[in-house]
Design an enzyme around this catalytic site. Structure first.
Site, PDB file in Angstrom:
ATOM      1  N   GLU A  56     -12.056   2.646   6.104  1.00  0.00           N
ATOM      2  CA  GLU A  56     -10.910   3.014   6.938  1.00  0.00           C
ATOM      3  C   GLU A  56     -10.920   4.534   7.113  1.00  0.00           C
ATOM      4  O   GLU A  56     -10.190   5.256   6.447  1.00  0.00           O
ATOM      5  CB  GLU A  56      -9.592   2.548   6.304  1.00  0.00           C
ATOM      6  N   GLU A  66       0.827  -1.207   0.000  1.00  0.00           N
ATOM      7  CA  GLU A  66       0.000   0.000   0.000  1.00  0.00           C
ATOM      8  C   GLU A  66       0.860   1.254   0.000  1.00  0.00           C
ATOM      9  O   GLU A  66       1.617   1.483   0.949  1.00  0.00           O
ATOM     10  CB  GLU A  66      -0.914   0.034   1.226  1.00  0.00           C
TER      11      GLU A  66
END
Length: 253
Positions: free
Chosen positions: A232, A135
């Protein structure tokens, strides 16, 4: 659409098993964990089994606060692989579908080589059906983080040529670094293993901010995306009071 609650952001005032129960009660189909290692995996697994939720992913350990991950740090290879082993063992015990290997704060060709080597190690030792995720984190919020742009991540994935290693496409980070969330999502879809979202530009609930997530969810539905999308975001108060965006999807189901 299906959704995953990232318990590194949501219901953080509760112990992990209780947070899992609350995510299920709210209507989520899955959860994600950041660093669950202080909670025995069997307790997490029991809560998952009780609720029927799947565990999408967890992170490798961050190391020291100044490091924010270990896998691209030269001279920390043993610690990086110990962190990968720890994540793999926890993933096996709790039934996680993916492991996010954190690169850490580093730069340069030696860091690139270390990251590639550790990703190969993770892939070779993880359960056969477990995905490895990388990520990019935006440099405004995370200055110095090795993996900072989608283009850099795609170069790494193309170099590995391993279908079991995928991009975690975090809409918030992409917005801060690259701007075009929807265009990036459509262009990078073949490399993406997981998608996370939060409002732009403040990382709050997705029904706030400047980006239209309803449009993105509709595009993903048309593209036949099946994996739960990861919520998130910072709830700005009790998590239950931030879930208005989720209600239409619960009714739809």
């Amino acid at each position: 659409m299906k959704f995953s609650a990232n318990l590194g952001f949501l219901w953080t005032e509760f112990e992990l098993p209780e947070a899992i129960y609350r995510a299920a009660e709210a209507g989520f189909q899955a959860v994600e964990l950041h660093w669950p290692y202080q909670t025995p995996a069997e307790k997490v697994k029991r809560a998952l089994d009780d609720t029927g939720l799947s565990l999408l992913a967890l992170n490798t350990a961050r190391g020291r606060a100044s490091e924010n991950g270990l896998s691209a740090l030269c001279g920390r290879e043993a610690d990086a692989r110990a962190a990968i082993d720890q994540a793999i063992a926890y993933a096996r015990a709790a039934g996680a579908e993916a492991i996010h290997v954190m690169s850490g704060n580093s730069k340069g060709p030696e860091a690139h080589a270390a990251f590639l080597s550790n990703l190969k190690y993770a892939r070779a030792n993880a359960p056969e059906n477990a995905m490895i995720l990388i990520e990019p984190l935006n440099p405004r919020d995370w200055p110095g983080y090795f993996l900072s742009h989608s283009e850099q991540a795609i170069q790494i994935l193309d170099s590995l040529r391993d279908p079991g290693v995928k991009l975690m496409f975090d809409c918030y980070h992409v917005s801060r670094t690259e701007g075009d969330i929807l265009g990036g999502l459509q262009a990078l879809l073949p490399w993406i293993g997981h998608i996370q979202f939060a409002s732009v530009p403040d990382r709050g609930p997705p029904d706030q901010g400047s980006f239209d997530y309803a449009q993105m969810f509709a595009v993903l539905r048309d593209l036949n995306w099946r994996r739960p999308l990861g919520a998130e975001y910072n709830p700005r108060g009790p998590t239950d009071q931030s879930l208005g965006w989720l209600q239409p999807f619960i009714k739809e189901a």
